[in-house]
Write an enzyme that holds these catalytic residues in place. Structure first.
Site, PDB file in Angstrom:
ATOM      1  N   HIS A   1      -4.911 -32.936  18.478  1.00  0.00           N
ATOM      2  CA  HIS A   1      -3.791 -33.779  18.894  1.00  0.00           C
ATOM      3  C   HIS A   1      -2.639 -32.940  19.432  1.00  0.00           C
ATOM      4  O   HIS A   1      -1.523 -33.437  19.580  1.00  0.00           O
ATOM      5  CB  HIS A   1      -3.312 -34.629  17.715  1.00  0.00           C
TER       6      HIS A   1
ATOM      7  N   GLU B   1      -4.403  -6.201  15.505  1.00  0.00           N
ATOM      8  CA  GLU B   1      -3.882  -4.904  15.080  1.00  0.00           C
ATOM      9  C   GLU B   1      -4.989  -3.849  15.178  1.00  0.00           C
ATOM     10  O   GLU B   1      -4.718  -2.670  15.360  1.00  0.00           O
ATOM     11  CB  GLU B   1      -3.336  -5.002  13.651  1.00  0.00           C
TER      12      GLU B   1
ATOM     13  N   GLY C   1      -4.624  -1.890   5.457  1.00  0.00           N
ATOM     14  CA  GLY C   1      -3.902  -3.056   4.941  1.00  0.00           C
ATOM     15  C   GLY C   1      -4.589  -4.371   5.280  1.00  0.00           C
ATOM     16  O   GLY C   1      -4.780  -5.245   4.425  1.00  0.00           O
ATOM     17  N   ARG C   2      -4.997  -4.525   6.549  1.00  0.00           N
ATOM     18  CA  ARG C   2      -5.578  -5.805   6.972  1.00  0.00           C
ATOM     19  C   ARG C   2      -6.995  -6.008   6.459  1.00  0.00           C
ATOM     20  O   ARG C   2      -7.590  -7.054   6.676  1.00  0.00           O
ATOM     21  CB  ARG C   2      -5.516  -5.924   8.499  1.00  0.00           C
TER      22      ARG C   2
ATOM     23  N   LYS D   1       9.734  -0.734  14.108  1.00  0.00           N
ATOM     24  CA  LYS D   1      10.313  -0.422  12.791  1.00  0.00           C
ATOM     25  C   LYS D   1      11.375   0.665  12.925  1.00  0.00           C
ATOM     26  O   LYS D   1      12.451   0.569  12.345  1.00  0.00           O
ATOM     27  CB  LYS D   1       9.218   0.093  11.848  1.00  0.00           C
TER      28      LYS D   1
ATOM     29  N   LYS E   1       0.840  -1.201   0.000  1.00  0.00           N
ATOM     30  CA  LYS E   1       0.000   0.000   0.000  1.00  0.00           C
ATOM     31  C   LYS E   1       0.879   1.256   0.000  1.00  0.00           C
ATOM     32  O   LYS E   1       0.689   2.161  -0.794  1.00  0.00           O
ATOM     33  CB  LYS E   1      -0.911  -0.024   1.240  1.00  0.00           C
TER      34      LYS E   1
ATOM     35  N   GLU F   1      10.841  -4.534   4.194  1.00  0.00           N
ATOM     36  CA  GLU F   1      10.886  -5.975   3.908  1.00  0.00           C
ATOM     37  C   GLU F   1      10.449  -6.241   2.471  1.00  0.00           C
ATOM     38  O   GLU F   1      11.084  -7.013   1.730  1.00  0.00           O
ATOM     39  CB  GLU F   1       9.959  -6.749   4.860  1.00  0.00           C
TER      40      GLU F   1
HETATM   41  C1  G6Q Z   1      -2.240  -3.655   8.151  1.00  0.00           C
HETATM   42  C2  G6Q Z   1      -0.982  -3.117   8.569  1.00  0.00           C
HETATM   43  C3  G6Q Z   1       0.245  -3.803   8.050  1.00  0.00           C
HETATM   44  C4  G6Q Z   1       0.555  -3.538   6.582  1.00  0.00           C
HETATM   45  C5  G6Q Z   1       1.974  -3.999   6.294  1.00  0.00           C
HETATM   46  C6  G6Q Z   1       2.361  -3.807   4.864  1.00  0.00           C
HETATM   47  O1  G6Q Z   1      -3.307  -3.171   8.403  1.00  0.00           O
HETATM   48  O2  G6Q Z   1      -0.954  -1.772   8.345  1.00  0.00           O
HETATM   49  O3  G6Q Z   1       0.191  -5.194   8.237  1.00  0.00           O
HETATM   50  O4  G6Q Z   1      -0.364  -4.173   5.762  1.00  0.00           O
HETATM   51  O5  G6Q Z   1       2.867  -3.312   7.131  1.00  0.00           O
HETATM   52  O6  G6Q Z   1       2.240  -2.468   4.491  1.00  0.00           O
HETATM   53  P1  G6Q Z   1       2.353  -2.053   3.001  1.00  0.00           P
HETATM   54  O7  G6Q Z   1       1.224  -2.673   2.261  1.00  0.00           O
HETATM   55  O8  G6Q Z   1       2.295  -0.550   2.991  1.00  0.00           O
HETATM   56  O9  G6Q Z   1       3.672  -2.574   2.499  1.00  0.00           O
END
Ligand code: G6Q
Length: 550
Positions: free
Chosen positions: A388, A357, A271-272, A514, A211, A217
């Site tokens: 199990h 989150e 994002g989530r 971070k 996003k 990463e």
């Molecule tokens: C979700 C969070 C987080 C995010 C990641 C990736 O709600 O904000 O999990 O999705 O940090 O972020 P980017 O999509 O910006 O790389």
């Protein structure tokens, strides 16, 4: 800074009545509730479009539910639902609307927010995604040597990984046999290297999904993937092998991806909550645009239900209130999710992020301190396997652990009656957790055993029962039912956040680690100046410097 109390939900009469009710009923056993009411299942279950929620195996009576609905009314839940729906900027700390539900609105519906036609925006991107997916799936989109794309690697993390991976796994039986979809999220080189070692660069398509397009990463993995690709192809070939999903056009361009091959979304999609947006591209490639629209339609069916149904029949509202009942009034710390479906094995991880989150917050939306527990720890594993492993603790441990059992009634892989065994196990667990096994039953099973052994064995063979669970059954896992399930949890999380008074749509807690990682990374090289760390962190940095041979 003076603490300002804004949300006073925990000083409301509804809150106090629930505490009182919990104290008065906490010794009640569900076994007796079932014995007293042969229609308990009918009274405490709701069905929507083939999705059944049976919540009768909970420590609740009709009165408990009344009090919980009263709490929802006290917290102005309807009002908050309206604010969400109309696109009000309820994500206050980031000054954003929260409109992931709009990604599921069908073409032709209307949603104008701050003068912008949101549905038109969404449908435009969906149309571009559709064209792209059809070309890739039909073999019309070729790699640099003219062969069709065979492998797709989604590079993303968090919300740009968990949702897409879950849905691709869950709907594997709907996937194209021509395409394999892979997910790389971890910055541990192992993840990318082990994925790439099986792939042919000429037939591989990379989706860089971020996003923000600033997530280290993801960018590191994307750069490494590009370097791997360029060992086999030229710069000019990148356009056919790298596409991006992002809201950040400039960063995508700077990375070297043609913005013609970028699929956008908007800041009002967290994002989530983004699997419904272009972040769902791996799923659309896998199952095709029509089935992807079915996934959206399932989510939309849950939205319609959520916004319209009275609380007494509202699946996400009921789930949320039950969660609050245990989390806040019983002080249960965790909530387990057990899908009895191998394809749904990533569901606990996805819901874990979505819930923890969103509601893992200690202050309210206006910055006020909250002196009660908010979001629970969400965990879980696929059903049967977990029986199990950790079910022992559920049955005979000391903790109250509410569970959700997710149960498809039909399998896409009908191997010689195996699904019946799976279903029987699921039902057996919910029954055993509810009823337990009392002294008379244990003695009866033990038969004739010397008295001194009875003293030792009896307590060990007792099952207290009274462990609450919801069973959520669907006909089978399809794009539509999966859409319903995920949207159901999204709304559950929203309802809990609205009642606790937290902003479920920001995630400041993710930032601090971070920041420190950015600071520590250069310090891991010999000679680099070390910031003022505690002695443990300093010791570990020194230990790394001494031992690392990279
Ligand atoms: C979700 C969070 C987080 C995010 C990641 C990736 O709600 O904000 O999990 O999705 O940090 O972020 P980017 O999509 O910006 O790389």
């Amino acid at each position: 800074m003076a603490a300002i109390r804004y949300n006073d939900i925990n000083t409301s009469a509804a809150w106090a009545r629930l505490h009182q009710h919990q104290r008065a009923t906490r010794h009640m056993h569900m076994r007796q509730l079932f014995e007293a009411d042969s229609r308990r299942f009918q009274r405490f279950s709701v069905e929507l479009d083939g999705l059944l929620l049976d919540y009768s195996k909970n420590r609740v009576t009709g009165r408990t539910m009344e009090l919980l609905f009263e709490l929802a009314a006290t917290a102005n839940l309807r009002d908050w639902m309206g604010r969400l729906r109309s696109g009000e900027r309820i994500n206050i700390s980031e000054n954003r609307s929260v409109l992931h539900y709009a990604l599921r609105l069908p073409a032709g519906s209307e949603l104008i927010v701050e003068g912008v036609d949101v549905v038109a925006q969404v449908q435009d991107v969906l149309a571009r995604l559709t064209t792209f997916c059809e070309r890739v799936r039909s073999g019309g989109w070729t790699g640099f040597d003219g062969r069709r794309i065979r492998d797709v690697v989604n590079i993303g993390i968090g919300g740009s990984d968990l949702g897409p991976e879950l849905v691709c796994e869950a709907l594997a039986s709907f996937s194209s046999p021509e395409l394999d979809i892979h997910f790389v999220s971890n910055v541990d080189g192992q993840h990318l290297a082990r994925t790439l070692e099986r792939l042919d660069p000429a037939t591989t398509l990379f989706i860089v999904a971020s996003k923000s397009f600033t997530t280290p990463e993801t960018l590191l993995n994307a750069r490494a993937a590009r370097a791997w690709f360029l060992q086999h192809a030229g710069e000019g070939d990148i356009a056919r092998h790298f596409v991006a999903v992002s809201t950040n056009t400039d960063a995508v361009r700077d990375f070297g991806i043609d913005v013609e091959h970028m699929f956008g979304f908007w800041d009002w999609v967290g994002g989530r909550y983004s699997v419904w947006s272009a972040i769902g591209l791996p799923l659309m490639l896998s199952i095709g645009p029509d089935a992807f629209r079915q996934f959206l339609a399932g989510g939309h069916a849950m939205d319609r239900h959520f916004f319209a149904a009275p609380f007494e029949h509202n699946i996400p509202v009921i789930l949320a209130l039950l969660g609050i009942w245990y989390n806040t009034f019983y002080r249960a710390h965790t909530h387990a999710i057990m899908p009895y479906d191998h394809g749904l094995r990533r569901l606990p991880a996805h819901i874990q992020q979505m819930d923890m989150e969103s509601n893992g917050k200690r202050v309210g939306r206006m910055g006020e301190w909250l002196d009660f527990d908010t979001g629970p720890i969400i965990w879980g594993e696929e059903g049967v396997n977990s029986q199990h492993a950790f079910f022992q603790l559920l049955h005979q441990g000391t903790r109250l652990i509410p569970c959700d059992f997710i149960l498809p009634l039909n399998s896409h892989y009908p191997i010689d009656g195996q699904h019946r065994v799976l279903v029987a196990n699921c039902l057996a667990q919910t029954e055993a957790l509810m009823r337990g096994k009392d002294e008379a039953e244990v003695l009866d099973e033990m038969g004739s055993v010397p008295d001194e052994l009875v003293d030792i064995l009896l307590p060990q063979k007792l099952f207290p029962g009274n462990q609450p669970s919801n069973t959520i059954a669907v006909d089978r896992i399809t794009p539509y039912t999966l859409g319903m399930l995920i949207a159901m949890y999204e709304h559950k999380v929203f309802v809990q956040g609205a009642i606790w008074g937290v902003n479920s749509f920001d995630q400041w807690g993710v930032e601090y680690g971070k920041q420190l990682a950015r600071r520590i990374e250069p310090e891991l090289s010999d000679g680099a100046e070390t910031w003022q760390h505690d002695c443990s962190t300093l010791g570990l940095i020194a230990h790394f410097r001494k031992r690392h041979r990279g």
